[in-house]
Design a protein around this motif. Structure first.
Motif, PDB file in Angstrom:
ATOM      1  N   ASN A 244      -8.743   7.750   1.659  1.00 58.38           N
ATOM      2  CA  ASN A 244      -7.905   8.951   1.649  1.00 58.38           C
ATOM      3  C   ASN A 244      -7.407   9.239   3.055  1.00 58.38           C
ATOM      4  OD1 ASN A 244      -8.237   9.893  -1.158  1.00 58.38           O
ATOM      5  ND2 ASN A 244     -10.383  10.002  -0.566  1.00 58.38           N
ATOM      6  N   LEU A 245      -6.246   9.895   3.126  1.00 55.57           N
ATOM      7  CA  LEU A 245      -5.640  10.195   4.417  1.00 55.57           C
ATOM      8  C   LEU A 245      -4.694  11.376   4.273  1.00 55.57           C
ATOM      9  CD1 LEU A 245      -5.340   9.009   7.355  1.00 55.57           C
ATOM     10  CD2 LEU A 245      -3.327   7.827   6.489  1.00 55.57           C
TER      11      LEU A 245
ATOM     12  N   GLU B 284      -6.078  15.656   1.715  1.00 56.28           N
ATOM     13  CA  GLU B 284      -5.937  14.206   1.840  1.00 56.28           C
ATOM     14  C   GLU B 284      -5.497  13.614   0.508  1.00 56.28           C
ATOM     15  OE1 GLU B 284      -9.440  13.289   5.071  1.00 56.28           O
ATOM     16  OE2 GLU B 284      -9.939  13.268   2.951  1.00 56.28           O
ATOM     17  N   ALA B 285      -4.660  12.600   0.587  1.00 55.58           N
ATOM     18  CA  ALA B 285      -4.186  11.914  -0.609  1.00 55.58           C
ATOM     19  C   ALA B 285      -4.728  10.484  -0.611  1.00 55.58           C
ATOM     20  CB  ALA B 285      -2.662  11.891  -0.635  1.00 55.58           C
ATOM     21  N   PRO B 286      -4.985   9.943  -1.797  1.00 55.20           N
ATOM     22  CA  PRO B 286      -5.523   8.589  -1.870  1.00 55.20           C
ATOM     23  C   PRO B 286      -4.481   7.538  -1.503  1.00 55.20           C
ATOM     24  CG  PRO B 286      -5.121   9.424  -4.069  1.00 55.20           C
ATOM     25  CD  PRO B 286      -4.847  10.547  -3.112  1.00 55.20           C
TER      26      PRO B 286
ATOM     27  N   PHE C 151       0.855  -1.174   0.000  1.00 56.87           N
ATOM     28  CA  PHE C 151       0.000   0.000   0.000  1.00 56.87           C
ATOM     29  C   PHE C 151       0.896   1.231   0.000  1.00 56.87           C
ATOM     30  CE2 PHE C 151      -2.565  -3.270   2.068  1.00 56.87           C
ATOM     31  CZ  PHE C 151      -3.721  -3.197   1.305  1.00 56.87           C
ATOM     32  N   PHE C 152       0.474   2.256  -0.720  1.00 59.28           N
ATOM     33  CA  PHE C 152       1.256   3.486  -0.727  1.00 59.28           C
ATOM     34  C   PHE C 152       0.334   4.685  -0.841  1.00 59.28           C
ATOM     35  CE2 PHE C 152       0.909   2.157  -5.108  1.00 59.28           C
ATOM     36  CZ  PHE C 152       0.742   3.322  -5.829  1.00 59.28           C
ATOM     37  N   HIS C 153       0.835   5.784  -0.354  1.00 56.95           N
ATOM     38  CA  HIS C 153       0.101   7.049  -0.316  1.00 56.95           C
ATOM     39  C   HIS C 153       0.478   7.825  -1.570  1.00 56.95           C
ATOM     40  CE1 HIS C 153      -1.310  10.266   2.783  1.00 56.95           C
ATOM     41  NE2 HIS C 153      -2.310   9.720   2.150  1.00 56.95           N
ATOM     42  N   TYR C 154      -0.489   8.131  -2.418  1.00 56.93           N
ATOM     43  CA  TYR C 154      -0.233   8.820  -3.682  1.00 56.93           C
ATOM     44  C   TYR C 154      -0.362  10.319  -3.456  1.00 56.93           C
ATOM     45  CZ  TYR C 154      -0.083   9.082  -8.784  1.00 56.93           C
ATOM     46  OH  TYR C 154       0.275   9.341 -10.078  1.00 56.93           O
ATOM     47  N   LEU C 155       0.723  10.942  -3.070  1.00 53.91           N
ATOM     48  CA  LEU C 155       0.725  12.332  -2.616  1.00 53.91           C
ATOM     49  C   LEU C 155       0.413  13.358  -3.707  1.00 53.91           C
ATOM     50  CD1 LEU C 155       3.821  12.170  -0.260  1.00 53.91           C
ATOM     51  CD2 LEU C 155       1.399  12.075   0.357  1.00 53.91           C
ATOM     52  N   TYR C 156       0.536  12.991  -4.956  1.00 57.01           N
ATOM     53  CA  TYR C 156       0.345  13.952  -6.040  1.00 57.01           C
ATOM     54  C   TYR C 156      -1.125  14.160  -6.412  1.00 57.01           C
ATOM     55  CZ  TYR C 156       5.299  13.178  -6.340  1.00 57.01           C
ATOM     56  OH  TYR C 156       6.626  13.069  -6.021  1.00 57.01           O
TER      57      TYR C 156
END
Length: 101
Positions: free
Chosen positions: A42-43, A21-23, A9-14
């Motif tokens: 989202n977080l 919040e990023a997905p 799992f990874f946070h897609y900051l863009y």
């Protein structure tokens, strides 16, 4: 040769929304083929732990989000095992197709 499914799992900051919040995305890899998709969660970036691939904190919302990530992980593992038990071809495409249905 039996390949093992790798799930991260990874946070897609863009792709931040208006609340900052990023997905959270899921990437599955099998036999050097990969597929990634949005989990629909989202977080805020400050609450994401890159190393553990989970949200940081103890609030009810964080616990619920981490539980949802664990359910996605468990479902993907269950699908991989089901395909293995059926004796069919285990491909990233088939795992993803079954997960989406």
């Amino acid at each position: 040769m039996v390949s093992k499914l790798k799930i991260t799992f990874f946070h897609y900051l863009y792709k931040r929304n208006s609340r900052g919040e990023a997905p959270i995305y899921c990437r599955i890899v099998l036999a050097s083929k990969k597929q990634q998709f949005s989990t629909g969660l989202n977080l805020t970036p400050e609450l994401w732990d890159v190393e553990s691939q989970r949200a940081k904190g103890y609030s009810i919302e964080i616990q619920l989000l981490n539980r949802q990530l664990q359910e996605i992980y468990s479902e993907l593992i269950r699908i991989e095992k089901q395909l293995y038990d059926e004796g069919g071809t285990i491909s990233i495409e088939e795992i993803y197709a079954r997960y989406r249905n």
